[in-house]
Design an enzyme around this catalytic site. Sequence first.
Site, PDB file in Angstrom:
ATOM      1  N   ARG A   1      24.460 -11.377 -39.257  1.00  0.00           N
ATOM      2  CA  ARG A   1      23.966 -12.686 -39.685  1.00  0.00           C
ATOM      3  C   ARG A   1      24.987 -13.764 -39.296  1.00  0.00           C
ATOM      4  O   ARG A   1      24.767 -14.547 -38.386  1.00  0.00           O
ATOM      5  CB  ARG A   1      23.709 -12.682 -41.209  1.00  0.00           C
ATOM      6  CG  ARG A   1      22.900 -13.864 -41.718  1.00  0.00           C
ATOM      7  CD  ARG A   1      23.661 -15.131 -41.959  1.00  0.00           C
ATOM      8  NE  ARG A   1      24.770 -14.971 -42.901  1.00  0.00           N
ATOM      9  CZ  ARG A   1      25.675 -15.915 -43.113  1.00  0.00           C
ATOM     10  NH1 ARG A   1      25.615 -17.067 -42.470  1.00  0.00           N
ATOM     11  NH2 ARG A   1      26.684 -15.696 -43.954  1.00  0.00           N
ATOM     12  N   ASP A   2      26.131 -13.765 -39.928  1.00  0.00           N
ATOM     13  CA  ASP A   2      27.101 -14.850 -39.714  1.00  0.00           C
ATOM     14  C   ASP A   2      27.673 -14.815 -38.296  1.00  0.00           C
ATOM     15  O   ASP A   2      27.965 -15.862 -37.707  1.00  0.00           O
ATOM     16  CB  ASP A   2      28.232 -14.729 -40.745  1.00  0.00           C
ATOM     17  CG  ASP A   2      28.951 -16.058 -40.994  1.00  0.00           C
ATOM     18  OD1 ASP A   2      28.676 -17.007 -40.255  1.00  0.00           O
ATOM     19  OD2 ASP A   2      29.781 -16.131 -41.905  1.00  0.00           O
TER      20      ASP A   2
ATOM     21  N   HIS B   1      34.022 -14.618 -49.444  1.00  0.00           N
ATOM     22  CA  HIS B   1      33.585 -14.693 -48.044  1.00  0.00           C
ATOM     23  C   HIS B   1      34.543 -15.682 -47.366  1.00  0.00           C
ATOM     24  O   HIS B   1      34.480 -16.882 -47.621  1.00  0.00           O
ATOM     25  CB  HIS B   1      32.136 -15.194 -48.010  1.00  0.00           C
ATOM     26  CG  HIS B   1      31.597 -15.444 -46.640  1.00  0.00           C
ATOM     27  ND1 HIS B   1      30.645 -14.637 -46.062  1.00  0.00           N
ATOM     28  CD2 HIS B   1      31.880 -16.403 -45.728  1.00  0.00           C
ATOM     29  CE1 HIS B   1      30.352 -15.094 -44.855  1.00  0.00           C
ATOM     30  NE2 HIS B   1      31.087 -16.179 -44.616  1.00  0.00           N
TER      31      HIS B   1
ATOM     32  N   HIS C   1      36.701 -17.206 -43.979  1.00  0.00           N
ATOM     33  CA  HIS C   1      36.860 -17.347 -42.525  1.00  0.00           C
ATOM     34  C   HIS C   1      38.347 -17.425 -42.205  1.00  0.00           C
ATOM     35  O   HIS C   1      39.145 -17.851 -43.037  1.00  0.00           O
ATOM     36  CB  HIS C   1      36.098 -18.581 -42.026  1.00  0.00           C
ATOM     37  CG  HIS C   1      34.614 -18.354 -42.024  1.00  0.00           C
ATOM     38  ND1 HIS C   1      33.873 -18.263 -40.870  1.00  0.00           N
ATOM     39  CD2 HIS C   1      33.748 -18.140 -43.039  1.00  0.00           C
ATOM     40  CE1 HIS C   1      32.603 -18.033 -41.182  1.00  0.00           C
ATOM     41  NE2 HIS C   1      32.502 -17.953 -42.496  1.00  0.00           N
TER      42      HIS C   1
ATOM     43  N   CYS D   1      30.125 -21.533 -38.698  1.00  0.00           N
ATOM     44  CA  CYS D   1      29.006 -22.173 -39.380  1.00  0.00           C
ATOM     45  C   CYS D   1      28.477 -23.246 -38.449  1.00  0.00           C
ATOM     46  O   CYS D   1      29.216 -24.144 -38.064  1.00  0.00           O
ATOM     47  CB  CYS D   1      29.434 -22.777 -40.713  1.00  0.00           C
ATOM     48  SG  CYS D   1      28.116 -23.734 -41.508  1.00  0.00           S
TER      49      CYS D   1
ATOM     50  N   ASN E   1      34.738 -15.178 -39.217  1.00  0.00           N
ATOM     51  CA  ASN E   1      35.073 -14.501 -40.455  1.00  0.00           C
ATOM     52  C   ASN E   1      36.337 -13.663 -40.241  1.00  0.00           C
ATOM     53  O   ASN E   1      36.701 -13.344 -39.112  1.00  0.00           O
ATOM     54  CB  ASN E   1      33.955 -13.520 -40.829  1.00  0.00           C
ATOM     55  CG  ASN E   1      32.687 -14.222 -41.255  1.00  0.00           C
ATOM     56  OD1 ASN E   1      32.509 -14.543 -42.405  1.00  0.00           O
ATOM     57  ND2 ASN E   1      31.801 -14.486 -40.303  1.00  0.00           N
TER      58      ASN E   1
END
Lengths: 300, 300
Positions: free
Chosen positions: B15-16, B207, B209, B240, B249
Amino acid sequence: MKLPKEIEIIEVCPRDGFQNIKTPILTETKIEIIDKLVDCGFKWIEATSFVHPKAIPQMADAAQVLKVVKKKHAGRVGFIALAPNLFGAQRAIEAGADAITFVISASEKHNLENTRQTIEQSVAAFTEVCKIKSDCKMRLAVATAFDCPFAGKVDFMHVISLVEAGLAAGADEIILADTIGTATPLQIEALINPLTQKYPQVSFILHIHDTQGMGLANVVTALNLGVTRFETAAFGLGGCPFAPGAAGNIATEDLTNMIHKMGISTGLNYEKILHVARHIQEKLGVEPMGHLSRIASCQG
Amino acid sequence: MKLPKEIEIIEVCPRDGFQNIKTPILTETKIEIIDKLVDCGFKWIEATSFVHPKAIPQMADAAQVLKVVKKKHAGRVGFIALAPNLFGAQRAIEAGADAITFVISASEKHNLENTRQTIEQSVAAFTEVCKIKSDCKMRLAVATAFDCPFAGKVDFMHVISLVEAGLAAGADEIILADTIGTATPLQIEALINPLTQKYPQVSFILHIHDTQGMGLANVVTALNLGVTRFETAAFGLGGCPFAPGAAGNIATEDLTNMIHKMGISTGLNYEKILHVARHIQEKLGVEPMGHLSRIASCQG
């Protein structure tokens, strides 16, 4: 979190950074970069290394670099030179080094690779150097203080013995080096705790490589244990020619950014450090190793 | 150092990581990578995002990806889907998501950029989703929980209000996201401490980064404060699309390496994670963001 009000960052890019670049760097380029680092506000800069030019050709101009920067900046900044043996230390003292980083590995195998001497021979040489040091500060750098690229995890008792021998010989400062950048925060704690308890009068310096991304985690762990002095390299350059797999030092800009954001002072100008990092990239054409320089580089 | 015996790592690369890659990735390539991640031992994988395909075209195949991986691996792994609004969450539930990450920013400005809704509107939507969730786990992700790319430092009282509203609406889990990767260990402590004191029953997920190299430093700080669940992305991908300056991340391989070396278990196979990272590089042709993959890449 128990944080200090200020820390000291010692800049080692001109030694640890440059020694790992294969392409010869012009002496005037080295001096220009050191000039810019002086302007950032560092109190101590490791300017060069008195190693045999056959081992590291990049450092063949050690005496010239040291003499020029001393002449330009004496009194403002202390210049450190690395030496792996008695002869190197003698040359460094003659060239006017304000301090010598004398390297001995806690791992016998790495010491043989790095200096072609046993630890015992290195300690004997260090003892000799301490006798001729004059007003030059003697810094014992314990290489592979955590892990060795050849022998694996290093027994912390070997580090303590070496620190003991170094202090007995007359070391003014002790540097603990994670030469290959594989130590975890737990290893930092396991070594710093007994050392600071045994030698409360000694201000230990940490020299950490950021191979596996644990660099700043190790710094924060050390800060919490009372360590306030760190060696880093602008642009995150560095490594060890005799330690396969090692990546660069913690980037000075990465450490300074985190430290300033946490309200701790360094006496350094962060913007000027970023400027030196960009200058290093332009002049040396190397890829940035540090986080902030890499991001800046991606964004153009 | 107070360390747990085990931690949980939730993999968010599909996803990210993928959402930040401009070149379209074939649906079958995404599924193949998720298959390999399942084989690493993750209990939860964030597989996709139900956002508007005009906003993030890469996620247009969300339902298809989710259905296929659910069919192949149901019962073995829980699949999470991100949703920024009620419509996205409805689609995720229909497609069989085991859990939904519903994103609301603690910063009003970032929430408007990211979801085109005010925080109040997002909370209302989240409350609706919690009513229709069936047996789907509801995860509230507090984006920009530390710093906002538009508004600077975020007041931790805004985070606490949002957590309060999320729990009142029926959130099963709360994720605190350092969306742009600029939080320091001090900021982690300043937010985690009041939150865990106020909500001792909630297991907060971090979460983070790794934009400025503080990723693992923040993890270690959080571990010491009792946090045991972290979201990371294989190969260090991520960012993002609506947060300028954000880097990837924390790389799953970097976190797993450190954690295992500190004697903490994850239930994951580290070698298999490195294998997935290499596979991602081959298939997507992207530069590695994580430390260990970058080193492996340099060494060939």
